[in-house]
Design an enzyme around this catalytic site. Sequence first.
Site, PDB file in Angstrom:
ATOM      1  CB  CYS A   1      -0.863   0.028   1.255  1.00 31.98           C
ATOM      2  SG  CYS A   1      -1.844  -1.452   1.444  1.00 31.98           S
TER       3      CYS A   1
ATOM      4  N   GLY B   1      -0.574   1.039  -5.103  1.00 25.50           N
ATOM      5  CA  GLY B   1      -1.836   0.343  -4.909  1.00 25.50           C
ATOM      6  C   GLY B   1      -2.903   0.902  -5.808  1.00 25.50           C
TER       7      GLY B   1
ATOM      8  CG  ASN C   1       3.181   0.190   2.971  1.00 25.11           C
ATOM      9  OD1 ASN C   1       4.232   0.750   2.698  1.00 25.11           O
ATOM     10  ND2 ASN C   1       2.855  -0.965   2.423  1.00 25.11           N
ATOM     11  N   GLY C   2       2.100  -2.545   4.985  1.00 24.61           N
ATOM     12  CA  GLY C   2       2.930  -3.596   5.558  1.00 24.61           C
ATOM     13  C   GLY C   2       2.130  -4.858   5.741  1.00 24.61           C
TER      14      GLY C   2
ATOM     15  CB  CYS D   1      11.328  -3.960   1.686  1.00 19.50           C
ATOM     16  SG  CYS D   1      10.835  -4.779   0.172  1.00 19.50           S
TER      17      CYS D   1
ATOM     18  CE1 TYR E   1       7.126  -4.093 -10.936  1.00 22.23           C
ATOM     19  CE2 TYR E   1       6.106  -4.047  -8.772  1.00 22.23           C
ATOM     20  CZ  TYR E   1       5.988  -4.033 -10.138  1.00 22.23           C
ATOM     21  OH  TYR E   1       4.760  -3.953 -10.713  1.00 22.23           O
TER      22      TYR E   1
ATOM     23  CB  SER F   1       9.829  -1.978 -13.238  1.00 24.10           C
ATOM     24  OG  SER F   1       9.372  -3.082 -13.997  1.00 24.10           O
TER      25      SER F   1
ATOM     26  CG  ASP G   1      11.415  -7.278 -16.341  1.00 27.83           C
ATOM     27  OD1 ASP G   1      11.245  -6.173 -15.779  1.00 27.83           O
ATOM     28  OD2 ASP G   1      10.473  -8.067 -16.560  1.00 27.83           O
TER      29      ASP G   1
ATOM     30  CB  CYS H   1       7.658 -10.905   0.394  1.00 30.77           C
ATOM     31  SG  CYS H   1       7.732  -9.498   1.526  1.00 30.77           S
TER      32      CYS H   1
ATOM     33  CB  CYS I   1      14.394  -7.469   4.539  1.00 31.37           C
ATOM     34  SG  CYS I   1      13.524  -9.038   4.329  1.00 31.37           S
TER      35      CYS I   1
ATOM     36  CB  CYS J   1      12.326 -12.129  -1.752  1.00 34.21           C
ATOM     37  SG  CYS J   1      13.235 -10.599  -2.008  1.00 34.21           S
TER      38      CYS J   1
END
Length: 467
Positions: free
Chosen positions: A11, A37, A111-112, A245, A251, A292, A354, A391, A441, A444
Amino acid sequence: MAMFDKFHEECGVFGIYGHPDAANLTYLGLYALQHRGQESAGIVSTDSKKLYCEKSMGLVADIFTEDRIKKLPGHAAIGHNRYSTTGDSISINIQPILVNFAMGSLAIAHNGNLVNAGILKAELEAYGSIFQSTMDSEVIIHLIAQSRMSNLHERIVDALQHVQGSYSLLLLAEDELIGLRDPHGFRPLVLGELGGAYVLASETCALDLIEATYIREIEPGEMVVINGSGIHSTFPFKRANPSHCIFEFIYFARPDSYVFGQNVYTTRKEFGRQLARETGVQADVVIPVPDSGVPAALGYAEETGIPFGLGLIRNHYIGRTFIEPRQTIRHFGVKIKLNPVKDVLKGKRVVVVDDSIVRGTTSKKIIKMIRNAGASEIHMRISSPPTMYPCYYGIDTPTRQELIASSHSIEEIRKYITADTLGYISLEGVRKVVDKPINYCVACFCGEYPVPFPGERMLQLGLFDKE
Ligand code: AMP
């Protein structure tokens, strides 16, 4: 275990205190944060007596007509953009959540992703709480309402002591805006100022649009209370190692934003340069998968000296294909989203850059498209390491089984997407590009989760699956 999936969401949040045009500025802030979002958006404002709420499914510009913004009076407001993920695209899940409880009215924008939300929800329900949504954020509201602490600030802190996971959180009370970031600082949150009013936003691009001045990031574990007497900062939680993150850089965030103290565009371009150093190849043109992949492709082209070209043109008037929950729609989505420029590709050895491969569907479609356009060789280059683990902290990734890199080698992925060669940046390479690499972090990519996911141990033991 599908319940855990329901709690996944990403978000954008925006809040302002001390401006006569609070709702209008929040609308603009959400507009700048639309990329975070696209499913729904909402604004809650306050005139110090009452909280007002307008929210709907859809895009910010479609929801907030002049009439609706007029229904949001007052000098302070918070807003929220919600990302669509699996299922539960229902209006009850639109944020901000506005409630009335013993201490008055309170709105929350989150957000989270709270990793222990399922357990907390079950406990709260056992004691009689009635949940209205399937959002983890609602757990925070119930914990605040049930807290025995005497004032709102203490209740908020008390509630958040129970939750684990990621939160960049805005709360609006009758005459107060409160901003919090979890002790790991997973998701971004910045502080700005506009003509004496304080602004909180997920990314600096929201400050830019309203011409607010960037002051600083809200620190991991920091709580700021903004009211008539100014801004007051505390650190009420146990300190933790920062775990920002990495995917915000790869991205999610907008390239013009500064998050975690670094510009996203410059960082992505450096990822591209590093990718080129690690996976250089003889070619005639470097093309990005827009949008992106653009900064990384520019970096790749600069580093190798191979000309940059726009070999794929994106239709900007459709949403991000990833938000569509069903595979059939996503397949179709890639086709309607991108179209090749034959003149750039015909007879050329093409490097395609990409930012990530998730399921591999996009790359496969794109490569087919580029080959049909006449490219003689296709070298796929990815500016993130293989995404092998889901994630649990708010980025929408599918289950482990669906992440192609979790079960396929790079060579197998190359075959699947039908590229002539495939190269990823290394995790070491990513770490070289970001300042203070230990503060990120990267679960992923490597599966080391800074905050344990309650089901993860059992997942590892193979006792049950995530879905
Ligand atoms: P896939 O087709 O599943 O391999 O998806 C890869 C594409 O999804 C890439 O072009 C990425 O830019 C994009 N992508 C990666 N992560 C996300 C995310 N969390 N949300 C939406 N799109 C994403």
